[in-house]
Design a protein around this motif. Structure first.
Motif, mmCIF file in Angstrom:
data_model
loop_
_atom_site.group_PDB
_atom_site.id
_atom_site.type_symbol
_atom_site.label_atom_id
_atom_site.label_comp_id
_atom_site.label_asym_id
_atom_site.label_seq_id
_atom_site.Cartn_x
_atom_site.Cartn_y
_atom_site.Cartn_z
ATOM 1 N N ARG A 1 0.815 -1.215 0.000
ATOM 2 C CA ARG A 1 0.000 0.000 0.000
ATOM 3 C C ARG A 1 0.849 1.266 0.000
ATOM 4 N NH1 ARG A 1 -2.065 -4.255 1.762
ATOM 5 N NH2 ARG A 1 -4.297 -4.751 1.738
ATOM 6 N N ASP A 2 2.157 1.085 0.105
ATOM 7 C CA ASP A 2 3.106 2.198 0.026
ATOM 8 C C ASP A 2 2.747 3.312 1.009
ATOM 9 O OD1 ASP A 2 5.373 3.464 -0.911
ATOM 10 O OD2 ASP A 2 4.325 4.500 -2.536
ATOM 11 N N ASP A 3 2.468 2.908 2.242
ATOM 12 C CA ASP A 3 2.096 3.897 3.248
ATOM 13 C C ASP A 3 2.226 3.273 4.639
ATOM 14 O OD1 ASP A 3 1.313 6.269 4.324
ATOM 15 O OD2 ASP A 3 -0.794 6.131 3.705
ATOM 16 N N TRP A 4 2.243 4.137 5.644
ATOM 17 C CA TRP A 4 2.287 3.670 7.026
ATOM 18 C C TRP A 4 0.918 3.169 7.450
ATOM 19 C CZ3 TRP A 4 6.638 3.129 9.845
ATOM 20 C CH2 TRP A 4 7.786 3.774 9.397
ATOM 21 N N ARG A 5 0.917 2.125 8.270
ATOM 22 C CA ARG A 5 -0.319 1.542 8.764
ATOM 23 C C ARG A 5 -0.150 1.140 10.227
ATOM 24 N NH1 ARG A 5 -2.092 3.339 4.688
ATOM 25 N NH2 ARG A 5 -3.403 2.327 3.127
ATOM 26 N N THR A 6 -1.289 1.037 10.927
ATOM 27 C CA THR A 6 -1.309 0.449 12.267
ATOM 28 C C THR A 6 -2.125 -0.839 12.207
ATOM 29 O OG1 THR A 6 -3.295 1.687 12.907
ATOM 30 C CG2 THR A 6 -1.152 2.703 13.377
#
Length: 342
Positions: free
Chosen positions: A215-220
């Motif tokens: 997803r090319d992004d930060w996630r929790t």
């Protein structure tokens, strides 16, 4: 994990001439001496000599070797003379015998399965390090004891398998990409490839802050929704987290798109008593008097849960804000009154 057991050579058992010097068994003997000194007592030189099967001169030499390695061994003066390990400025390597290692590992595994306030990520890091060096025979004992026992816990968080936490902690510490299966809040199943940054405990749940490769992004990720995690072996260069702090990132993620409430509650109990029964997420109670305190915090939890959680302390209280919480408390009170048949 290094075993503290060992045997001494014939020269050591007989005193080794001029006091029994080095010899091939010196490392094992030093570990055995260190294990004895780590108990909270003073050991007379003669007793150590008998325990180790060497002369007192060899004991003195071994103590000097431990000091050279950074262990603060203190010697007492007198006819008998004694030795004890004292607190130092730095912590040298700790030597544990089999029973101590198993006891610590079992305790850490039991605590790591829940978001235990006060130990949080440190306990998971310690467990990951300990299980990495445990001999297979001790690892089997730990697992057997864990399977045979069931903890009675009180809390609002979901139970987490200790193995899940230790795999994640090890991958984050080693900067190793992590794969796992994930179930979202609506039940959607997916596979994730991530660069794990940090595990965060909120007091009720564990969360993983990671960079999602696909997803090319930060996630929790809620760790209780993670299954089958494994480190891929592929290293990565850590990216800069937008907020700089993992806990702050979790806080912003939890508030994003969710209504927040500023609660204001007065308890008829001391601040210490209330703090012991409320999760840290609800803030630190402010003492008003010796027997009253005030709780003020901005939260995103459902007001229904807040009403129940505030009442679970067992202390009398008055809610001042927000109106939604006051209404929920009134409804809860009515339901409990009806349930009691009065």
């Amino acid at each position: 994990m290094t075993s503290t057991s060992g045997t001494t050579s014939a020269s050591e058992r007989s005193g080794g001439g001029a006091g029994g010097g080095g010899g091939a068994d010196t490392p094992a003997r030093l570990l055995q001496l260190l294990s004895l000194l780590q108990t909270p007592r003073e050991w007379p030189g003669g007793e150590l000599s008998e325990r180790l099967g060497v002369s007192r001169r060899t004991v003195r030499r071994d103590v000097d070797r431990l000091r050279d390695l950074g262990y603060p061994v203190q010697a007492s003066q007198g006819a008998t003379g004694g030795y004890r390990l004292v607190a130092g400025k730095a912590m040298p390597p700790l030597v544990l015998d089999d029973e101590e290692a198993v006891a610590i590992a079992v305790g850490l595994r039991a605590g790591a399965g829940h978001a235990v306030e006060g130990v949080e990520e440190a306990s998971v890091r310690a467990l990951a390090k300990l299980e990495q060096v445990l001999p297979s025979r001790l690892r089997h004992r730990v697992q057997t004891l864990q399977i045979a026992t069931t903890p009675l816990t009180s809390g609002d968080g979901a139970t987490i398998a200790p193995e899940t936490l230790t795999v994640m902690a090890s991958a984050a510490a080693g900067q190793e990409r992590l794969r796992f299966a994930y179930r979202s809040g609506d039940g959607t199943e997916s596979r994730r490839l991530t660069e794990p940054h940090r595990l965060v405990s909120t007091g009720r749940r564990w969360y993983l802050v990671a960079y999602d490769i696909d997803r090319d992004d930060w996630r929790t990720f809620r760790v209780d929704r993670v299954s089958s995690p494994f480190a891929t072996g592929a290293r990565f260069v850590p990216r800069e987290l937008p907020t700089g702090d993992a806990a702050e990132y979790i806080r912003r993620s939890m508030w994003r798109g969710q209504p927040s409430y500023a609660i204001d509650v007065t308890y008829e109990a001391s601040a210490e008593s209330v703090a012991a029964r409320l999760p840290a997420a609800l803030g630190t109670p402010e003492p008003l008097t010796a027997t009253t305190c005030r709780v003020r915090a901005t939260v995103t939890d459902a007001v229904e849960w807040l009403a129940v959680r505030l009442a679970m302390t067992g202390f009398d209280f008055v809610a001042h804000e927000p109106p939604e919480l006051i209404a929920s408390l009134r409804e809860l009170g009515s339901r409990l009154t009806l349930a009691s048949g009065t």
